[in-house]
Design a protein around this motif. Structure first.
Motif, short mmCIF file in Angstrom:
data_model
loop_
_atom_site.label_atom_id
_atom_site.label_comp_id
_atom_site.label_asym_id
_atom_site.label_seq_id
_atom_site.Cartn_x
_atom_site.Cartn_y
_atom_site.Cartn_z
N ALA A 167 5.11 33.86 4.03
CA ALA A 167 6.46 33.70 4.56
C ALA A 167 7.40 33.11 3.51
N LEU A 168 8.35 33.90 3.05
CA LEU A 168 9.41 33.38 2.22
C LEU A 168 10.49 32.78 3.11
N TYR A 173 12.88 32.47 -3.85
CA TYR A 173 13.14 33.57 -4.76
C TYR A 173 12.24 34.76 -4.38
N ARG A 174 12.84 35.93 -4.21
CA ARG A 174 12.11 37.14 -3.89
C ARG A 174 12.20 38.09 -5.08
N PRO A 175 11.12 38.30 -5.81
CA PRO A 175 11.17 39.21 -6.97
C PRO A 175 11.63 40.61 -6.57
N VAL A 176 12.34 41.23 -7.50
CA VAL A 176 12.84 42.59 -7.24
C VAL A 176 11.98 43.64 -7.91
N THR A 177 11.09 43.23 -8.80
CA THR A 177 10.15 44.15 -9.46
C THR A 177 8.76 43.55 -9.39
N GLY A 244 3.46 28.65 2.97
CA GLY A 244 3.85 30.01 3.33
C GLY A 244 4.39 30.78 2.14
N GLU A 245 5.20 30.11 1.32
CA GLU A 245 5.72 30.76 0.11
C GLU A 245 4.59 31.07 -0.86
N LYS A 246 3.68 30.09 -1.03
CA LYS A 246 2.54 30.31 -1.93
C LYS A 246 1.74 31.53 -1.49
N SER A 247 1.50 31.61 -0.20
CA SER A 247 0.75 32.74 0.33
C SER A 247 1.47 34.06 0.06
N TYR A 250 1.04 34.97 -3.64
CA TYR A 250 -0.31 35.47 -3.88
C TYR A 250 -0.47 36.90 -3.37
N HIS A 251 -0.05 37.15 -2.15
CA HIS A 251 -0.25 38.46 -1.53
C HIS A 251 0.53 39.57 -2.23
N ASN A 252 1.66 39.24 -2.84
CA ASN A 252 2.54 40.28 -3.37
C ASN A 252 2.55 40.39 -4.89
N CYS A 253 1.87 39.48 -5.59
CA CYS A 253 1.87 39.54 -7.05
C CYS A 253 0.94 40.63 -7.56
#
Length: 350
Positions: A167-168, A173-177, A244-247, A250-253
């Motif tokens: 959960a962001l 910060y939400r990466p765009v790439t 939540g941000e850490k998760s 991790y999930h999206n990197c």
């Protein structure tokens, strides 16, 4: 009945490794005790994170000089090797000291500072009756550089922290790439600046660096290096983050990258593996012990691109088979097993 005081003083620093070490181990110990009574030495603001049935001794800074009466307790578990909160005068209570690392020996510090750090640690070792190290590497450092005077020195690995729902937040910060992820304090021992050339070689990648700015001068150096390499728009220092941000990161990197110079364990290694994410590590200190053959390694920290390219190719080629193997390996590090081993040590001291 063995009466234990579990030291949670480090929980005054939220969203840190030691905060979650105390929280997760403490809860697991409470769930696994049978003939013991657990009490907490804990900052007032952290009391609500544990079961309300537990007895709490409220921690405050004056106790560095005047510890509370501990009559009736059998074991004091100091969960932080550099703690200033030890029952020095009460010699009846047994002390278990957990040592996470001797990272100061592997950092670029003056001999004088290393000696001061070692002297403080030695004083705590002198007061303790048994020691737990969180890796064999740390155990070897302790036996090499400290006088344990024949006291038992155990190795008990940390558990893997469970990841909550990703959960962001609005401010996140939400990466765009696609992006690489590194989590830990911002400090020279984490060696984050050596990740930056990967952004040069991979112009479609971003880098998210999460963690408290322990060394503000190093944070400035990171920004300067990113500017000189012309990647400053793709390096993002997001400071401390929630679970939540850490998760989510991790999930999206694409991968977790840790070219650290000094780690006593390296919790991000098993956290990332718990969801099958590739982990790239230096071969320094405890990292190869924890990553084993489930991780990818940088053999040359000044030229990480080759290892990164080869590792990502191998990871993608292996597919679900490797991901499932990583998840299974990570599951071996669990707080229930750690708690049962700590309880065995408590019983050995009674």
């Amino acid at each position: 009945m063995i009466r234990i005081v579990f030291d949670c003083e480090r929980m005054k620093y939220v969203n840190t490794g030691l905060y979650y070490y105390c929280l997760n181990l403490g809860k697991a110990i409470q769930q696994n005790i049978s003939q013991e009574q657990l009490s907490l030495f804990i900052p007032k603001q952290a009391v609500s994170t544990f079961d309300a049935s537990l007895t709490c001794i409220n921690q405050h800074s004056l106790q560095k000089f005047f510890m509370p009466s501990l009559n009736g307790f059998d074991v004091w578990h100091s969960t932080y090797q550099n703690s200033h909160y030890l029952p020095v005068r009460n010699k009846k209570i047994k002390v278990l000291l957990t040592i996470h690392d001797l990272n100061f020996l592997h950092e670029d510090k003056s001999d004088q500072k290393k000696e001061r750090c070692l002297a403080h640690l030695q004083r705590n070792i002198d007061r303790c009756d048994a020691i737990v190290c969180i890796s064999e590497f740390t155990q070897n450092d302790v036996l090499t550089h400290c006088n344990t005077d024949g006291k038992p020195v155990h190795v008990i690995y940390n558990g893997t922290n469970g990841l909550p729902q990703p959960a962001l937040e609005e401010k996140s910060y939400r990466p765009v790439t696609p992006f690489l992820f590194n989590i830990g304090v911002i400090a020279p021992k984490k060696n984050q600046h050596q990740i930056l050339p990967l952004l040069q070689y991979n112009p479609k990648l971003e880098l998210v660096l999460a963690g408290r700015h322990e060394d503000k001068e190093y944070a400035r150096f990171l920004r300067q290096q990113a500017s000189e390499l012309n990647v400053e728009d793709r390096m993002h220092l997001v400071n401390e983050i929630t679970e939540g941000e850490k998760s989510w990161y991790y999930h999206n990197c694409q991968a977790v990258v840790m070219p650290s110079l000094a780690e006593g364990f390296g919790l991000p290694v098993t956290e990332a593996m718990s969801i099958g994410k590739p982990v790239f590590l230096s071969k320094r200190t405890a990292l190869p012990e924890i990553g084993k053959d489930m991780a990818f390694y940088f053999h040359d920290l000044d030229n990480m691109q080759e290892a990164f390219t080869a590792g990502m190719y191998q990871y993608n080629k292996a597919g679900n088979q490797l991901k499932e193997a990583m998840k299974a390996y990570s599951a071996q590090f669990n707080w229930e097993d750690s708690a049962r081993k700590y309880i065995d040590v408590y019983r050995s001291l009674s």
